[in-house]
Design a protein around this motif. Structure first.
Motif, PDB file in Angstrom:
ATOM      1  N   ASP A 261      20.852 -75.161  40.851  1.00  0.00           N
ATOM      2  CA  ASP A 261      21.914 -75.694  41.705  1.00  0.00           C
ATOM      3  C   ASP A 261      22.341 -77.083  41.273  1.00  0.00           C
ATOM      4  OD1 ASP A 261      22.845 -73.980  43.494  1.00  0.00           O
ATOM      5  OD2 ASP A 261      21.521 -74.533  45.151  1.00  0.00           O
TER       6      ASP A 261
ATOM      7  N   GLN B 294      36.940 -69.828  47.381  1.00  0.00           N
ATOM      8  CA  GLN B 294      36.547 -69.134  46.154  1.00  0.00           C
ATOM      9  C   GLN B 294      37.331 -67.843  45.972  1.00  0.00           C
ATOM     10  OE1 GLN B 294      34.237 -69.994  43.636  1.00  0.00           O
ATOM     11  NE2 GLN B 294      34.595 -71.964  44.590  1.00  0.00           N
TER      12      GLN B 294
ATOM     13  N   PRO C 162      28.300 -62.817  42.842  1.00  0.00           N
ATOM     14  CA  PRO C 162      27.319 -63.639  42.116  1.00  0.00           C
ATOM     15  C   PRO C 162      26.891 -64.886  42.894  1.00  0.00           C
ATOM     16  CG  PRO C 162      29.142 -63.044  40.677  1.00  0.00           C
ATOM     17  CD  PRO C 162      29.526 -62.586  42.045  1.00  0.00           C
ATOM     18  N   GLN C 163      27.837 -65.474  43.638  1.00  0.00           N
ATOM     19  CA  GLN C 163      27.479 -66.670  44.401  1.00  0.00           C
ATOM     20  C   GLN C 163      26.692 -66.309  45.650  1.00  0.00           C
ATOM     21  OE1 GLN C 163      30.540 -69.802  44.754  1.00  0.00           O
ATOM     22  NE2 GLN C 163      31.827 -68.451  43.543  1.00  0.00           N
TER      23      GLN C 163
ATOM     24  N   HIS D  46      22.309 -78.243  38.276  1.00  0.00           N
ATOM     25  CA  HIS D  46      22.991 -78.228  36.982  1.00  0.00           C
ATOM     26  C   HIS D  46      23.182 -79.577  36.346  1.00  0.00           C
ATOM     27  CE1 HIS D  46      23.774 -74.271  35.750  1.00  0.00           C
ATOM     28  NE2 HIS D  46      24.442 -73.909  36.814  1.00  0.00           N
TER      29      HIS D  46
ATOM     30  N   TYR E 171      33.196 -60.508  40.448  1.00  0.00           N
ATOM     31  CA  TYR E 171      32.973 -61.585  39.493  1.00  0.00           C
ATOM     32  C   TYR E 171      32.831 -62.956  40.135  1.00  0.00           C
ATOM     33  CZ  TYR E 171      34.250 -57.996  36.212  1.00  0.00           C
ATOM     34  OH  TYR E 171      34.272 -56.834  35.499  1.00  0.00           O
ATOM     35  N   ILE E 172      33.307 -63.105  41.378  1.00  0.00           N
ATOM     36  CA  ILE E 172      33.309 -64.442  41.970  1.00  0.00           C
ATOM     37  C   ILE E 172      32.421 -64.522  43.213  1.00  0.00           C
ATOM     38  CG2 ILE E 172      34.762 -66.220  43.018  1.00  0.00           C
ATOM     39  CD1 ILE E 172      37.039 -65.052  41.184  1.00  0.00           C
TER      40      ILE E 172
END
Lengths: 240, 239
Positions: B237, B137, B158-159, B239, B154-155
């Motif tokens: 998760d 990531q 958040p995760q 989605h 931003y990456i």
């Protein structure tokens, strides 16, 4: 465009790249093949400094990227990369995946990036997936989005690290098709791959890596028809 | 038997009813909740800063050492070692009676002490969360030309947030109970009022058991909310 001199990379004493000299011209499509552990992925990852070389220099568009004084982020912005595992951002929609870097790096406004994202999705054949999330997509679709994401930065060169190795067989074709179109549009490409058909039909030059060096290289016709290096002959006899 | 009940009712009245004392407990619980939330905000802020510094330091390219980052990392390590290696009560006493011994605002001192304590634990939670995000990531982010901080903000964060939320919920519950310690430096939270009532009436059973029940009810409520939140996250998760 990319000039590599004496490139070396060692991991904790283990020498993976043993002095590579190579020159990649604008518009070339270079396929890199070789057995696993030969250093081909490491070689590719050194080109945008995802791996820090332990020796030698890499010059990209006249700038030595291994010199810490040069801003690697600005150089990377002009080199797209596509990964084996796609590495899409799972918490962002497809559209946001594509827009993130151009917007945050202030290369485009939000609406310009939105426009660009839709164009690129059209180009990779997924115009209806803008608001989907990566997990809702197949591997082949994810990789096509990953290509679109890299293209959104308008890169001068695209680096592909085994882009089809993690895909189900029936999805390999759709990704290779996009890559072929990209090649036809004149993009400079360096592709680490196991797809011999792709290397043969799309590449302008094929490199064979073995034990940390480029053991042989040639035009695809000569490369596959008249291999010289005994390791390459053995390798080709196994994979073809 | 009758005498026992009469006694029981009288003590109950003394603890909760006389002079509208139940209002004190509610007021105290209000302060306890305020302390918990504000201390957690401080803790999360400190925790994220410390975790990012430590991860950034550890993820530097070999051979490339930023001296400022080295110093920041050393400070962060010292902070987590000292805080996690000393009892919270002792820390609070030092804040209250050594460092801020002249401060009248005991709430603020208690909040600071709790927040700084919590930060050290949150830092470890956040650090684990940041490291749980696949290296691919941040490589993808960096390969697009995003800098380290952009990639983090931003990456990665958040995760990581999704992964650390359950542990953070736990920290909230622990912190909620630990706020009782700040009564020792005179902050007027719920235990402080229970002790005040006890001291006035010479009867401690009802005040103490009463607030224990209140703590318990809130903890059950928080645990239930936490479970609900986790189920919600797991759903997204898919989605």
């Amino acid at each position: 465009m990319i000039d590599i001199k004496g490139l070396e990379k060692a991991f904790e004493g283990h020498q993976v790249l043993k002095g590579i000299n190579e020159h990649i011209e604008k518009g070339e499509k270079v396929a890199v093949i070789g057995p696993s552990g030969s250093g081909k992925s490491t070689f590719l990852r050194c080109l945008n400094l995802l791996e820090q070389p332990t020796g030698g220099t890499i010059t990209f568009e006249g700038v030595d990227i291994t010199d810490p004084k040069n801003d690697i982020n600005r150089l990377r912005a002009r080199m797209g990369m596509v990964f084996q595992q796609f590495n899409l951002f799972p918490h962002l929609s497809v559209r946001e995946n594509i827009k993130l870097a151009p917007v945050k790096l202030k290369l485009m406004t939000k609406s310009e990036a939105d426009q660009k994202a839709l164009e690129l999705l059209e180009r990779v054949g997924l115009p209806d997936k803008a608001d989907a999330y990566p997990k809702q997509l197949s591997g082949g679709q994810q990789q096509r989005i990953a290509i679109a994401r890299a293209l959104a930065m308008n890169p001068d060169v695209m680096l592909f690290d085994e882009p089809t190795s993690a895909l189900d067989p029936e999805m390999v074709g759709e990704v290779l098709e996009i890559m072929k179109e990209l090649a036809d549009d004149g993009m400079t490409m360096v592709v680490v791959t196991h797809e011999m058909g792709f290397a043969r039909s799309v590449a302008t030059r094929v490199l064979f890596m073995d034990e940390g060096v480029i053991a042989e290289q040639n035009t695809p016709e000569e490369f596959f028809a008249h291999p010289q290096n005994p390791r390459l002959k053995e390798f080709l006899s196994k994979v073809l | 038997m009758e005498k026992f009940w009469a006694d029981f009712v009288e003590k109950f009245n003394m603890a909760f009813i006389t002079g509208d004392r139940w209002k004190l407990y509610l007021q105290g619980m209000g302060t306890t909740l305020e302390l918990t939330v504000t201390a957690l905000v401080i803790g999360v802020f400190l925790g994220i800063v410390v975790a990012v510094v430590r991860v950034a330091h550890d993820q530097q390219n070999p051979g490339k050492h930023n001296p400022a980052l080295g110093i920041a990392n050393a400070i962060c390590k010292l902070y987590t070692t000292v805080i996690r290696g000393t009892p919270m009560l002792v820390q609070l006493l030092i804040w209250g009676f050594v460092i801020f011994k002249t401060s009248r605002n005991r709430f603020l001192v208690g909040m600071l002490g709790l927040g700084i304590n919590s930060g050290a634990y949150v830092a470890e939670i956040v650090r684990g969360g940041l490291m749980s995000v696949d290296a691919g990531q941040s490589e993808a982010g960096r390969s697009l030309g995003l800098g380290y901080l952009h990639t983090m903000i931003y990456i990665v964060i958040p995760q990581a947030f999704k992964n650390i939320l359950p542990a953070l919920g736990n920290e909230f519950i622990v912190l909620f109970k630990d706020t009782s310690l700040v009564s020792s430096i005179g902050a007027a939270e719920i235990l402080y009022y229970a002790e005040a009532v006890g001291a006035k009436t010479y009867e401690y059973m009802f005040p103490y058991i009463g607030i224990a029940v209140m703590y318990l009810l809130f903890c059950i409520l928080f645990t239930w909310l936490q479970g609900k939140l986790e189920r919600r996250l797991r759903q997204s998760d898919r989605h």
